[in-house]
Write a protein that holds these residues in place. Structure first.
Motif, PDB file in Angstrom:
ATOM      1  N   GLY A  73      -0.725  -4.616  20.886  1.00 35.67           N
ATOM      2  CA  GLY A  73      -1.108  -5.634  19.916  1.00 35.67           C
ATOM      3  C   GLY A  73      -2.457  -6.283  20.150  1.00 35.67           C
ATOM      4  N   TRP A  74      -3.182  -5.838  21.176  1.00 35.60           N
ATOM      5  CA  TRP A  74      -4.484  -6.456  21.469  1.00 35.60           C
ATOM      6  C   TRP A  74      -5.530  -6.016  20.451  1.00 35.60           C
ATOM      7  CZ3 TRP A  74      -4.764 -10.444  24.584  1.00 35.60           C
ATOM      8  CH2 TRP A  74      -3.789 -10.600  25.573  1.00 35.60           C
ATOM      9  N   ARG A  75      -6.312  -6.989  19.973  1.00 37.81           N
ATOM     10  CA  ARG A  75      -7.359  -6.743  18.984  1.00 37.81           C
ATOM     11  C   ARG A  75      -8.599  -7.570  19.336  1.00 37.81           C
ATOM     12  NH1 ARG A  75      -3.656  -3.797  18.176  1.00 37.81           N
ATOM     13  NH2 ARG A  75      -2.549  -3.380  16.214  1.00 37.81           N
ATOM     14  N   LEU A  76      -9.740  -7.146  18.813  1.00 37.02           N
ATOM     15  CA  LEU A  76     -10.935  -7.984  18.879  1.00 37.02           C
ATOM     16  C   LEU A  76     -11.014  -8.793  17.594  1.00 37.02           C
ATOM     17  CD1 LEU A  76     -13.852  -5.850  20.389  1.00 37.02           C
ATOM     18  CD2 LEU A  76     -12.257  -7.378  21.539  1.00 37.02           C
ATOM     19  N   ALA A  77     -11.135 -10.113  17.738  1.00 31.28           N
ATOM     20  CA  ALA A  77     -11.158 -10.986  16.560  1.00 31.28           C
ATOM     21  C   ALA A  77     -12.351 -10.692  15.664  1.00 31.28           C
ATOM     22  CB  ALA A  77     -11.177 -12.450  16.996  1.00 31.28           C
ATOM     23  N   CYS A  78     -13.472 -10.288  16.264  1.00 33.82           N
ATOM     24  CA  CYS A  78     -14.699 -10.119  15.474  1.00 33.82           C
ATOM     25  C   CYS A  78     -14.663  -8.898  14.558  1.00 33.82           C
ATOM     26  CB  CYS A  78     -15.915 -10.059  16.390  1.00 33.82           C
ATOM     27  SG  CYS A  78     -15.989  -8.599  17.451  1.00 33.82           S
ATOM     28  N   VAL A  79     -13.758  -7.944  14.814  1.00 25.09           N
ATOM     29  CA  VAL A  79     -13.675  -6.752  13.955  1.00 25.09           C
ATOM     30  C   VAL A  79     -12.354  -6.719  13.188  1.00 25.09           C
ATOM     31  CG1 VAL A  79     -15.212  -5.401  15.421  1.00 25.09           C
ATOM     32  CG2 VAL A  79     -12.748  -5.332  15.838  1.00 25.09           C
ATOM     33  N   SER A  80     -11.692  -7.872  13.126  1.00 29.64           N
ATOM     34  CA  SER A  80     -10.388  -7.950  12.451  1.00 29.64           C
ATOM     35  C   SER A  80     -10.511  -8.742  11.153  1.00 29.64           C
ATOM     36  CB  SER A  80      -9.354  -8.617  13.365  1.00 29.64           C
ATOM     37  OG  SER A  80      -9.184  -7.874  14.556  1.00 29.64           O
ATOM     38  N   LYS A  81      -9.912  -8.198  10.082  1.00 34.18           N
ATOM     39  CA  LYS A  81      -9.954  -8.860   8.780  1.00 34.18           C
ATOM     40  C   LYS A  81      -8.546  -9.235   8.326  1.00 34.18           C
ATOM     41  CE  LYS A  81     -14.147  -6.459   7.257  1.00 34.18           C
ATOM     42  NZ  LYS A  81     -14.749  -5.555   6.227  1.00 34.18           N
ATOM     43  N   ILE A  82      -8.465 -10.324   7.579  1.00 35.62           N
ATOM     44  CA  ILE A  82      -7.181 -10.816   7.090  1.00 35.62           C
ATOM     45  C   ILE A  82      -6.718  -9.968   5.912  1.00 35.62           C
ATOM     46  CG2 ILE A  82      -5.947 -12.814   6.187  1.00 35.62           C
ATOM     47  CD1 ILE A  82      -7.048 -13.131   9.058  1.00 35.62           C
ATOM     48  N   CYS A  83      -5.480  -9.463   5.997  1.00 36.11           N
ATOM     49  CA  CYS A  83      -4.921  -8.688   4.886  1.00 36.11           C
ATOM     50  C   CYS A  83      -3.454  -9.045   4.643  1.00 36.11           C
ATOM     51  CB  CYS A  83      -5.072  -7.186   5.142  1.00 36.11           C
ATOM     52  SG  CYS A  83      -4.219  -6.616   6.635  1.00 36.11           S
ATOM     53  N   ASP A  84      -2.933 -10.022   5.415  1.00 36.61           N
ATOM     54  CA  ASP A  84      -1.520 -10.385   5.321  1.00 36.61           C
ATOM     55  C   ASP A  84      -1.338 -11.694   6.088  1.00 36.61           C
ATOM     56  OD1 ASP A  84       1.171 -10.356   4.865  1.00 36.61           O
ATOM     57  OD2 ASP A  84       1.619  -8.616   6.140  1.00 36.61           O
ATOM     58  N   ASN A  85      -0.174 -12.310   5.948  1.00 39.29           N
ATOM     59  CA  ASN A  85       0.154 -13.427   6.840  1.00 39.29           C
ATOM     60  C   ASN A  85       0.164 -12.889   8.272  1.00 39.29           C
ATOM     61  OD1 ASN A  85       0.527 -15.180   4.671  1.00 39.29           O
ATOM     62  ND2 ASN A  85       2.699 -14.687   4.499  1.00 39.29           N
ATOM     63  N   VAL A  86      -0.398 -13.642   9.193  1.00 49.34           N
ATOM     64  CA  VAL A  86      -0.582 -13.095  10.532  1.00 49.34           C
ATOM     65  C   VAL A  86      -0.433 -14.182  11.598  1.00 49.34           C
ATOM     66  CG1 VAL A  86      -3.097 -13.417  10.500  1.00 49.34           C
ATOM     67  CG2 VAL A  86      -2.109 -11.640  11.949  1.00 49.34           C
ATOM     68  N   GLU A  87       0.089 -13.783  12.754  1.00 43.70           N
ATOM     69  CA  GLU A  87       0.171 -14.653  13.919  1.00 43.70           C
ATOM     70  C   GLU A  87      -0.519 -13.958  15.081  1.00 43.70           C
ATOM     71  OE1 GLU A  87       4.208 -15.581  14.790  1.00 43.70           O
ATOM     72  OE2 GLU A  87       4.533 -16.722  12.951  1.00 43.70           O
TER      73      GLU A  87
END
Length: 641
Positions: A73-87
């Motif tokens: 589940g690890w991601r980089l915030a700078c390359v992540s886009k919102i496409c759904d409700n997310v936690e």
């Protein structure tokens, strides 16, 4: 709109709504959620790691996240886009060092030694350790129907009689409380004032029976770290001392990224809020509790910081600093008050600013050069401040030259995957066994504290030891194999200092080839700047008679290791002296001593600033220095031997 929830290990969740396609790092910034992003969202540093614990993110794969980590589940915030409700979980690991606040134990002689040492040096230089702040008892006649003089005139007349000064300035904050305090005290009060040659400025009026504390605040605003002390203005004693990460770090680790952010709509306000409301004011709160004093007892503030930090503190446009001909809004100013920018002190507190010298040599260096006392000595001395910008002064009592190089945040833990400030859990010193390649290290926080990362002094030691043991090549590449050396799926080698089971973080503490390359470029910037400036002044390394090294990168620097990796010139080690956070000490001197304040301005006036980008030989020097220790081995005869 989708709901974005930021979860934390030790604090309450923060939720906000975001539009489809919004960048997660930008959402965090707008919500004042601190996600460390030294590269300002360019996906090059890999530090804005978050863990997806609910919902979906449109997040591309990068080299900073392994397949196993991505599956977890690890991601980089700078390359992540919102496409759904997310936690997402924002981890409390070494990369989140920005939020760590440290308050000093003033019972430790080491914490205040540098300030005590300064007092002796200043006195030897003939500078008086005193200022113009006073607390004086003033008794006035009680008003009556026969004596109807208004309160402000009554106080003014009493002060004039006591001082002989005809001009008495009573600011609004004092006028607002004057009627109540005078009557509660039966017109027998204590007055906190500053007496100049031409007037008396009234800071406060206090009841006669209330113990008067006249405090001052000295702050060193670094690009990565903010350090501060509260002192008793009457005797110079330190009442509290602390440090914290600069809240602006999430907008980029270097001044250029900060300036770029500041010119975006609302950017200047965001950066000013990050350093004042999220950093300086909480630090003041903590120190006031430690000193057991009120915020209103702080009547003066001094600031030592680089030119960009000065501009961002005051909310000024700094874009002209980064573009030719590199002209800032100001070099010096004495017209600011804490109330103007929302700093939590007495509203009448005046801000003393250590003067800038150039676009990239600021008041932190002016203050540091003053503390080194090189301006008062005949010997040729080098002053080096290791921070996000590497700033250097060379000279003596007859002349001084200064310059700055963009070292990046490596000396303060930035640009290093496991880098952190010198707070609890930071490895600050290290040796490696040449045969077994096993490390032995000391950790900030003392025995029993588990390592979570490397601070500046620790990084110097680790790279020097890896090079000494033949584990890495002069180019910083791993050339030996062993249990602690491994390579990832991209072939990038790394050395494990502490495996996860022995570490205080959620993963191994390791340094990789990208980290080493970043640090080699940082140390190369320092050494090439030194060589370029000496050459410009028609000097060479052999003529250096003393080297003062400053910067809060740890408890100290192993100078031998700094020379071994080619960061400092190969001169006798006894010429080196580590003087700690000289910027904060210089701010203290300006705060407590009016003569020292004037002297710092004189030092700045007598310093010649060199713009390295205008010197053609600098880049050639830099390229040669990006090697361990250097492409020209003759510059480091002791290492070659």
């Amino acid at each position: 709109m989708f709901k974005v929830t930021f979860k934390f290990e030790n604090s309450e969740d923060v939720s906000v709504f975001a539009a489809f396609g919004e960048n997660l790092l930008e959402v965090a910034r707008k919500t004042n959620v601190a996600i460390d992003a030294p590269c300002s969202g360019n996906a090059s540093c890999g530090k804005c790691r978050v863990k997806l614990v609910g919902g979906t993110l449109d997040s591309k794969k990068t080299r900073h996240i392994s397949d196993e980590e991505y599956a977890q589940g690890w991601r980089l915030a700078c390359v992540s886009k919102i496409c759904d409700n997310v936690e997402v979980l924002v981890p409390d690991i070494a990369s989140a060092y920005r939020s760590r606040m440290k308050v000093a134990d003033l019972s430790s002689p080491d914490e205040i030694k540098i300030f005590d040492d300064l007092k002796g040096q200043v006195c030897e230089a003939g500078i008086a350790l005193k200022n113009d702040m006073e607390v004086v008892s003033i008794k006035m006649d009680v008003p009556s129907l026969d004596d109807t003089m208004p309160d402000n005139e009554r106080l003014t007349r009493a002060i004039t009689e006591a001082t002989g000064m005809q001009i008495v300035r009573i600011p609004y904050a004092v006028m607002k409380k004057l009627a109540v305090v005078l009557r509660e005290s039966n017109f027998d009060v204590q007055v906190v004032w500053r007496k100049n040659a031409n007037d008396v400025f009234v800071y406060d009026v206090l009841p006669k029976d209330k113990p008067a504390v006249v405090a001052g605040l000295a702050v060193d605003i670094g690009t990565t770290t903010v350090s501060a002390i509260i002192i008793n203005m009457l005797d110079g004693s330190i009442l509290a001392k602390g440090s914290s990460g600069n809240g602006q770090i999430r907008y980029g680790a270097d001044v250029i990224n900060r300036i770029i952010e500041s010119v975006k709509p609302g950017g200047s306000e965001r950066l000013q809020k990050a350093v004042i409301e999220e950093t300086i004011n909480p630090l003041i709160d903590t120190m006031c509790r430690q000193a057991k004093i009120s915020h209103n007892s702080i009547y003066r503030m001094s600031v030592a910081s680089n030119t960009t930090m000065n501009h961002l503190l005051f909310g000024l446009n700094g874009d002209s600093i980064r573009t030719e001909p590199y002209i800032p809004t100001f070099f010096k100013t004495n017209s600011m008050y804490t109330a103007d920018i929302g700093i939590k002190t007495n509203p009448c507190a005046h801000i003393i600013v250590a003067p800038n010298i150039g676009s990239y040599v600021g008041g932190d260096i002016t203050a540091g050069a003053f503390v080194s006392m090189l301006w008062n000595k005949p010997e040729f001395s080098l002053f080096i401040d290791l921070g996000t910008n590497g700033e250097i002064v060379f000279g003596n009592s007859d002349f001084m030259f200064s310059c700055a190089c963009s070292a990046g945040p490596a000396f303060e833990g930035g640009d290093i995957s496991c880098g952190m400030r010198a707070t609890d859990g930071a490895i600050e010193a290290c040796t490696i066994d040449k045969e077994t390649m096993e490390p032995t290290f000391t950790v900030v926080g003392g025995e029993g504290t588990k390592p979570i990362g490397l601070c500046g002094s620790g990084i110097i030691d680790v790279i020097a030891e890896l090079f000494r043991c033949g584990i890495i090549s002069p180019k910083g590449k791993f050339i030996r194999e062993g249990a602690r050396v491994r390579h990832d799926q991209y072939g990038i080698g790394s050395y494990v200092l502490a495996f996860e089971k022995d570490a205080g973080s959620v993963k191994d503490v390791e340094i990789n080839e990208v980290d080493i390359d970043n640090f080699i470029r940082a140390k190369g910037a320092i050494f090439s700047a030194i060589r370029t400036m000496l050459s410009y002044c028609d000097f060479d390394v052999s003529m250096i008679e003393h080297v003062y090294v400053a910067g809060g990168i740890g408890s100290g620097i192993n100078m031998k290791n700094a020379v071994r990796i080619g960061m400092f010139p190969d001169v006798p080690l006894e010429l080196y002296e580590y003087i700690g956070n000289s910027s904060l000490v210089g701010a203290y001197a300006m705060l407590y001593s009016s003569e020292a304040e004037r002297k710092v301005y004189e030092v700045a006036k007598n310093m010649t600033y060199l713009e390295l980008s205008a010197i053609t030989s600098y880049m050639d020097e830099f390229v040669g220095a990006c090697f361990l220790p250097h492409t020209d081995a003759s510059l480091f005869p002791s290492i070659t031997e």
